[in-house]
Design an enzyme around this catalytic site. Structure first.
Site, short mmCIF file in Angstrom:
data_model
loop_
_atom_site.label_atom_id
_atom_site.label_comp_id
_atom_site.label_asym_id
_atom_site.label_seq_id
_atom_site.Cartn_x
_atom_site.Cartn_y
_atom_site.Cartn_z
N GLY A 194 0.72 -1.19 0.07
CA GLY A 194 -0.42 -0.18 0.02
C GLY A 194 0.89 1.40 -0.36
CB SER B 68 0.23 4.09 -4.46
OG SER B 68 -1.38 3.42 -3.38
CG ASP C 88 -5.90 -8.06 -3.08
OD1 ASP C 88 -6.07 -8.39 -1.68
OD2 ASP C 88 -7.09 -7.99 -3.70
CG ASN D 5 0.84 1.56 4.60
OD1 ASN D 5 0.77 1.63 5.61
ND2 ASN D 5 0.69 1.57 3.77
CB SER E 114 -4.71 0.77 14.14
OG SER E 114 -5.86 2.28 13.88
CE1 TYR F 265 -8.24 -0.24 9.81
CE2 TYR F 265 -8.57 0.31 11.99
CZ TYR F 265 -7.79 0.74 10.54
OH TYR F 265 -6.54 1.29 10.56
CB ILE G 270 -2.54 9.13 9.67
CG1 ILE G 270 -2.04 8.75 11.08
CG2 ILE G 270 -1.72 9.63 8.78
CD1 ILE G 270 -1.15 9.85 11.62
N1 LIG Z 1 -5.61 7.02 8.36
C1 LIG Z 1 -5.31 6.45 10.11
O1 LIG Z 1 -5.64 7.47 11.01
C2 LIG Z 1 -4.75 5.29 10.02
C3 LIG Z 1 -5.04 4.81 11.71
C4 LIG Z 1 -4.58 3.99 11.90
C5 LIG Z 1 -3.89 3.10 10.98
N2 LIG Z 1 -3.84 3.16 9.81
C6 LIG Z 1 -3.81 1.93 9.17
O2 LIG Z 1 -2.47 2.54 8.63
C7 LIG Z 1 -2.23 2.06 6.92
C8 LIG Z 1 -2.60 3.12 6.13
O3 LIG Z 1 -3.20 3.98 5.94
P1 LIG Z 1 -4.14 4.55 5.47
O4 LIG Z 1 -5.09 6.24 5.96
O5 LIG Z 1 -2.84 5.52 4.26
O6 LIG Z 1 -4.77 4.33 3.70
P2 LIG Z 1 -5.09 4.98 2.65
O7 LIG Z 1 -5.00 6.34 2.14
O8 LIG Z 1 -6.68 4.19 2.03
O9 LIG Z 1 -3.88 4.17 1.79
C9 LIG Z 1 -4.42 2.92 1.01
C10 LIG Z 1 -3.21 2.09 0.82
O10 LIG Z 1 -3.35 0.92 0.88
C11 LIG Z 1 -3.44 0.06 -0.77
N3 LIG Z 1 -4.02 -1.19 -0.42
C12 LIG Z 1 -5.76 -1.80 0.10
N4 LIG Z 1 -5.90 -2.80 0.19
C13 LIG Z 1 -5.08 -3.04 -0.67
C14 LIG Z 1 -4.69 -4.67 -0.87
N5 LIG Z 1 -5.50 -5.50 -0.35
N6 LIG Z 1 -3.36 -4.93 -2.05
C15 LIG Z 1 -2.82 -4.22 -1.20
N7 LIG Z 1 -2.71 -3.03 -1.66
C16 LIG Z 1 -4.02 -2.29 -0.40
C17 LIG Z 1 -3.93 1.00 -1.59
O11 LIG Z 1 -3.62 1.18 -2.88
P3 LIG Z 1 -5.17 1.41 -4.06
O12 LIG Z 1 -5.36 3.11 -3.71
O13 LIG Z 1 -4.54 0.68 -5.04
O14 LIG Z 1 -6.32 0.51 -3.41
C18 LIG Z 1 -3.18 2.28 -0.46
O15 LIG Z 1 -2.39 2.79 -1.63
C19 LIG Z 1 -3.21 0.73 6.62
O16 LIG Z 1 -3.17 -0.61 7.06
C20 LIG Z 1 -4.77 1.97 8.08
O17 LIG Z 1 -4.79 0.73 8.56
C21 LIG Z 1 -4.02 4.30 9.36
#
Ligand SMILES: NC(=O)c1ccc[n+]([C@@H]2O[C@H](COP(=O)([O-])OP(=O)(O)OC[C@H]3O[C@@H](n4cnc5c(N)ncnc54)[C@H](OP(=O)(O)O)[C@@H]3O)[C@@H](O)[C@H]2O)c1
Length: 267
Positions: free
Chosen positions: A9, A11, A60, A87, A158, A171, A204
């Site tokens: 992830g 990207s 995936d 991630n 998280s 989740y 975040i």
């Molecule tokens: N944002 C927050 O507040 C927060 C807080 C705590 C933890 N987290 C954790 O941090 C991590 C990143 O979160 P984020 O907020 O950056 O999420 P995001 O903005 O939704 O980005 C998700 C990333 O993961 C990729 N992805 C999703 N499903 C996938 C799969 N099955 N296989 C491969 N790639 C996949 C997406 O690729 P595509 O664009 O191609 O779909 C994208 O690059 C996650 O594990 C999330 O649970 C986030």
């Protein structure tokens, strides 16, 4: 020797921030994504601008064959894996009350957030063990990772690992499971000189939280977190880079909270 990282992830959002942080330290970065190829191209271009090499791999994480292809593509291009950052993750497509959670949503979230990282870690650990034969089990502080040759695994967990949100229980369960996954692999891989860490983000600012921005703006404004601001991907990247660069050789299984102090119990 080119130190090489897989960032699942990578990207968008936090993953992209991690890729850029590693690139600034001259890592080669495998930018993995699932569906949005344009975002992956953009991230890869930024990695190269920041001084790193980038390889984009669509895969995936929830699918066995895709995980294998990701590992193989990395080895084919760079010949080694020094760092895996688990991630990639997803929120439920629909936030449903615990009493209405569907099996489909449960299975999908668990496959992407827990089962996928578990089996990817297993596969990558095997590759790391093969490449790390001969490395001493633990350097002392200051020796670092010997120029990036000491492998590590970093899980992006998280605050949901211990914070109950009844409208996205699957989740929370996936992230709680990741906490044990960190402990298990840290224990199992220590004798192979592979340290395992978990970085636990708070709230975040990414696409994942864009739909609930107004809610969190208000909560943060009212003092939900001692540090009253949204976290940024660069905040998570700073922790990941410090761990990846080998600043903590005598620590493994450690959870590093990057949450503005959210985890503190306060009165
Ligand atoms: N944002 C927050 O507040 C927060 C807080 C705590 C933890 N987290 C954790 O941090 C991590 C990143 O979160 P984020 O907020 O950056 O999420 P995001 O903005 O939704 O980005 C998700 C990333 O993961 C990729 N992805 C999703 N499903 C996938 C799969 N099955 N296989 C491969 N790639 C996949 C997406 O690729 P595509 O664009 O191609 O779909 C994208 O690059 C996650 O594990 C999330 O649970 C986030």
């Amino acid at each position: 020797m080119q130190k090489t990282a897989i960032v699942t992830g990578g990207s968008r959002g936090i993953g992209r921030g991690i890729c850029l942080g590693l690139a600034a330290q001259s890592w080669a970065v495998v930018v993995n994504y699932r569906g949005n190829a344009d975002a992956a191209q953009e991230a890869a271009a930024l990695v190269e601008q920041a001084g790193g090499q980038a390889l984009i791999v669509q895969a995936d994480i929830g699918l066995t064959g895709d995980r294998e292809r990701l590992v193989q593509a990395t080895l084919d291009r760079f010949g080694r894996i020094d760092l895996l950052v688990n991630n990639a993750g997803m929120a439920p497509r629909l936030r449903a009350d615990l009493l209405e959670t569907s099996e489909e949503s449960y299975d999908e979230v668990m496959a992407v957030n827990l089962k996928g990282p578990f089996f990817l870690t297993q596969r990558v650990a095997q590759a790391m063990i093969a490449q790390s034969r001969g490395i001493a089990p633990s350097p002392t502080v200051g020796e670092g990772w010997g120029g990036g040759t000491r492998p590590a695994i970093i899980n992006i967990g998280s605050i949901s690992a211990y914070t109950a949100s009844v409208n996205r229980g699957e989740y929370c369960i996936s992230k709680a499971g990741m906490g044990m996954m960190t402990a298990l692999f840290a224990d199992r891989l220590a004798s192979h000189a592979i340290n395992v860490y978990e970085v636990r983000p708070g709230i975040i600012e990414t696409d994942m939280t864009s739909g609930v921005k107004a809610k969190y703006d208000a909560l943060i404004g009212d003092g939900l977190t001692p540090i009253r601001r949204w976290g940024q991907p660069a905040d998570i990247a700073a922790a990941v880079v410090a761990l990846a660069e080998g600043s903590f050789p005598f620590s493994t299984g450690e959870i590093f909270n990057v949450d503005g102090g959210f985890h503190l119990r306060r009165l």
